[in-house]
Design a protein around this motif. Structure first.
Motif, PDB file in Angstrom:
ATOM      1  N   PHE B 130      46.448  41.864  32.296  1.00 18.21           N
ATOM      2  CA  PHE B 130      47.640  41.849  33.192  1.00 18.21           C
ATOM      3  C   PHE B 130      48.121  43.551  33.463  1.00 18.21           C
ATOM      4  O   PHE B 130      47.850  44.429  32.742  1.00 18.21           O
ATOM      5  N   TYR B 143      46.293  42.583  39.748  1.00 19.66           N
ATOM      6  CA  TYR B 143      46.559  41.345  39.227  1.00 19.66           C
ATOM      7  C   TYR B 143      46.047  40.200  40.162  1.00 19.66           C
ATOM      8  O   TYR B 143      45.490  39.343  39.523  1.00 19.66           O
ATOM      9  N   GLU B 146      42.541  40.029  39.418  1.00 23.41           N
ATOM     10  CA  GLU B 146      42.014  39.398  38.254  1.00 23.41           C
ATOM     11  C   GLU B 146      42.421  37.586  38.311  1.00 23.41           C
ATOM     12  O   GLU B 146      41.394  37.084  37.817  1.00 23.41           O
ATOM     13  N   SER B 292      51.880  37.191  42.030  1.00 26.06           N
ATOM     14  CA  SER B 292      51.966  38.639  41.477  1.00 26.06           C
ATOM     15  C   SER B 292      53.389  39.177  41.471  1.00 26.06           C
ATOM     16  O   SER B 292      53.782  39.828  40.487  1.00 26.06           O
ATOM     17  N   TYR B 295      55.454  37.982  38.747  1.00 20.90           N
ATOM     18  CA  TYR B 295      55.154  38.467  37.663  1.00 20.90           C
ATOM     19  C   TYR B 295      55.841  40.033  37.415  1.00 20.90           C
ATOM     20  O   TYR B 295      56.309  40.185  36.302  1.00 20.90           O
TER      21      TYR B 295
END
Lengths: 429, 394
Positions: B130, B143, B146, B292, B295
């Motif tokens: 993260f 992110y 990922e 994203s 977050y």
């Protein structure tokens, strides 16, 4: 009475460099130099130098405090202030030292940071450490550099770009703002050229353990050898000169067929060649080392000496790709390697340096190293059929160094190595 | 509609079914379904759902699973959860899982991902890094990459190419899920006797091992039940639990805290299910960017997220104030670096702010709660008796 340690010219050079740094730090306010606290893994020495800042490494202060028997009091001070018994003792030692006036290992006061350069590389605790320090130094600028983990044993272009973007959009502009100095890429490149030179030399130095007897101990003496390259001198001519001198001293030892220098003089007989995983204990460093050299054990490679950068797989700073190179450097530090990568690297060391055994010094308060070490041991034992040993201690908390326990375990381990040697010799006959 | 007791019993069973039988049955119902285990704290389950999979929470063996093999992998001074997850893996409790996600929360979980890789457990093992950079164009992009890696792994297994529509649909389902969990906590803030904290815990934890659709149905029913004036009010103080976000306390301990005189009006036990505050945009043409952004901009504070620009002590203090809590209990798993390293930050700040707190450590398999219960009881009594007294800054 403790015996006076033998000192070679390289040792004197190193002492002068470190004393000089701490003197400069003590005078930072007068000279107007900005002070940048940062960590060894992922240390951006060349960039810090580009902005004419002075680096402070809290881990180094902690281990130096431990070697001077001051860490216990500092840790106690931190624990009085809600720090748990069970967390990183480097953090507690540093916090305790700060609470007691931030007097550094040389007795001079360490100045407050202008920048807390949070190189978040391979150790989660770094993040918490600087979150803690930020509360104590509210005027310091925290600059975060998130280094992606090499989860798949590779540094992908995406990972590199993520870091380069951080350098360009966050790190460099903030360093410019704090120092008032404009980023000079040509200056950075010059530092990177010198960094590469030092990296070439230190790789050759650690490679000398292929000789029998090994002219150096790559763990107990190795931690001194990595000093200049890790604590802010990488990228300077001073570091290059130091490593040239050290290399030439080692070459002379090889020529004379000498073993490593220990605090009690030259090691006479090399009986066992070992690879060690994990940091050393600093509170009883000499006693710890003595257990090994008394038994004729020399460490031919260690993972700890790669914590500030892994150079033995060929990676070097590249001045033609300055920021990409800084990114790769960070990603390539030992604790940022995945467990399978660590296993491969240690296996390579055991094989290439003809080690008789592999010992893990598991550190109670360092999960970055310790979590996974037992699995690594099992894998290495299975893969290479090499005898493995396991001891436990701590970084800078003397409560967790049990001399007799460690000695007992190591003596049993050396007996096992001896037994194995006898069996092997019998088989040959 | 089922009775509340029936629902709670079902959730309790699911929460601690260490064979994950409901998830396994779901997978076997249809070809192409995948199961992906994820470790604490948070993982965007939406993306697995959109790819035809189910993200299954792996929170250790609690006090149910005896640890034998796992201890051979972890020293005594490392927290309990990695050894219990290893035990589950080595005893083949998770053999029907296709892959495993290890979110970046601490060095132990990170290195556990490496042990899983080394032992080739699952078809894929992903350490989910993260971002600690919170600019959308830097950390946000990383992110998204990922998340793309995770989707690529799943596509290699089931061939599913995730569409914008599918992702938005999944986001919508999880938004509803979080809304209903929020509703439960809002009710408990004012009427904590309507549903005990242990029941809340089971209901939320069950949601990590069953489909979101099924969990939403359960939550809808729970919300209906607790709108009614049920339960009997007791003379207890209100507290917030902080620090128990990864290795979970034993059920007996969660219950003991409430039994000792504390209504838990907020906690971070199942932080991952509540990590995003508010909705994720479910109408975006780039749903991964929406996840994203959520977050980066809407996360709850966490010991694993770099907090310099948004200090956690003030965020926890705000939760205490908003919930009308009398104090905080810092409950940390033994040897949990993130939680324990945050303790001085919280406690020094709370000393200055005059927020009362106590702290203790636990392990997931602890089965003696007497000392902790006495400590919590004394804390509750002290607040009841002397709540008007100013707290002196130490």
């Amino acid at each position: 009475m403790a015996q006076e340690a033998q000192k070679e010219r390289s040792m004197i050079l190193q002492k002068e460099m470190i004393d000089g740094l701490f003197n400069d730090l003590a005078k930072a306010k007068e000279t107007g130099k900005k002070v940048c606290y940062t960590f060894i893994p992922g240390n951006l020495s060349e960039l810090i130098r580009t902005f004419d800042m002075l680096p402070v490494y809290p881990e180094i202060n902690a281990l130096q405090s431990a070697m001077r028997k001051k860490s216990a009091a500092y840790i106690k001070e931190a624990e009085k202030n809600a720090h748990s018994e069970d967390v990183c003792t480097y953090v507690k030692c540093d916090v305790g030292m700060m609470m007691k006036g931030n007097i550094g290992p040389t007795g001079l006061k360490i100045p407050e940071p202008d920048i807390l350069l949070l190189s978040y590389t391979g150790c989660f605790t770094f993040l918490k450490w600087f979150e803690t320090l930020k509360r104590e130094y509210p005027n310091a600028k925290v600059i975060m550099v998130h280094t992606p983990y090499q989860e798949n044993a590779q540094m992908t272009p995406e990972m590199t770009q993520y870091m380069v973007k951080q350098f360009k959009e966050e790190v460099i502009p903030q360093m410019e703002a704090v120092t008032g100095i404009k980023y000079d890429e040509e200056k950075l490149k010059r530092h990177l050229v010198l960094a590469k030179e030092a990296q070439d030399l230190i790789t050759k130095i650690f490679d000398t353990t292929k000789h029998r007897p090994s002219p150096i101990d790559a763990y107990f003496a190795g931690v001194y050898y990595i000093g200049p390259i890790n604590i802010g001198f990488r990228g300077t001519q001073e570091a290059v000169d130091y490593y040239k001198e050290l290399y030439s001293e080692i070459q002379e030892r090889i020529r004379l067929g000498l073993g490593p220098i220990t605090p009690e003089g030259e090691m006479k007989e090399e009986k066992y060649r070992l690879v060690v995983e994990g940091p050393p204990n600093w509170t009883s460093f000499r006693e710890f080392w003595k257990i090994f050299y008394d038994m004729g054990a020399v460490i031919v490679a260690s993972s700890y000496t790669k914590v500030g950068g892994v150079y033995d797989m060929g990676w070097r700073h590249d001045s033609t790709r300055p920021l990409e190179s800084l990114a790769e450097y960070c990603m390539n530090c030992y604790t940022n390697l995945s467990i399978p990568q660590r296993i491969d690297l240690i296996s390579k060391c055991i094989t290439e340096y003809s080690a008789d055994g592999y010992v893990t010094n598991s550190i109670k308060s360092c999960n970055s190293f310790s979590a996974g070490q037992l699995g690594m041991m099992r894998e290495i034992e299975d893969r290479l059929e090499v005898p493995v040993g396991f001891i436990e201690s701590d970084l800078v908390d003397p409560r967790y160094f049990s001399y007799s326990n460690i000695k007992n375990r190591l003596e049993s381990y050396f007996q096992m190595l001896e037994q194995r040697r006898i069996i092997k010799e019998t088989e040959v006959v | 509609m089922q009775t509340l007791k029936e629902i709670v019993d079902f959730c309790k069973f699911q929460s601690f079914d260490l064979n994950f039988t409901r998830a396994k049955a779901w997978k076997e119902e249809k070809e192409g379904r995948v199961l992906v285990g994820y470790m604490p704290i948070y993982f965007p389950r939406e993306i697995i759902h959109a790819a035809g999979g189910m993200a299954v929470g792996v929170f250790g063996g609690g006090d149910i699973k005896q640890i034998i093999k796992g201890d051979a992998y972890y020293q005594s001074y490392i927290c309990h959860i990695p050894r219990s997850i290893m035990e589950l893996a080595l005893d083949k409790h998770m053999d029907h899982f296709d892959g495993f996600i290890f979110p970046s929360i601490c060095d132990v979980i990170r290195n556990l991902s490496g042990i899983f890789k080394q032992k080739k457990i699952g078809k894929f093992v992903k350490y989910m890094d993260f971002p600690q950079n919170f600019l959308p164009q830097i950390g946000g992009v990383f992110y998204q990459q990922e998340m793309q890696h995770v989707l690529k792994y799943i596509k290699e297994i089931n061939g599913v190419e995730v569409t914008t529509e599918a992702l938005n649909h999944s986001i919508d389902l999880y938004n509803k899920n979080r809304q209903m969990i929020d509703f439960i906590y809002k009710i408990r803030q004012d009427f904590p006797w309507r549903l005990s904290i242990i029941d809340v815990y089971h209901i939320i934890r069950a949601g990590t091992v069953i489909t979101v659709e099924e969990h939403n149905e359960i939550l809808e029913q729970v919300c209906e039940h607790i709108k009614n004036d049920i339960g009997v009010r007791q003379d207890k103080i209100k507290i917030v639990i902080s620090g128990a976000f990864c290795e979970q306390p034993a059920m007996g301990l969660i219950k003991a805290i409430e039994d000792a005189g504390c209504y838990v009006v907020d906690d971070d036990y199942m932080l991952g299910s509540r990590m995003i505050l508010g909705d994720v945009d479910a109408t975006s043409t780039n749903p991964l960017e929406a996840i994203s952004n959520a977050y980066i901009k809407q996360s709850q504070y966490s010991s694993s997220i770099y907090d310099i620009d948004n200090p956690k002590e003030y965020r926890l203090a705000k939760i205490v104030k908003d919930r009308g809590a009398n104090g905080v209990i810092f409950a940390s798993a033994s040897f949990c670096d993130p939680s324990l390293l945050d303790a001085p930050i919280f406690q020094n700040a709370f000393n200055k702010m005059g927020i009362r707190y106590i702290a203790f450590q636990y392990s997931e398999n602890i089965n003696q709660y007497k000392v902790i219960k006495e400590q919590v009881g004394a804390f509750a009594d002290s607040i009841k008796l002397w709540d008007d007294e100013p707290v002196l800054a130490l």
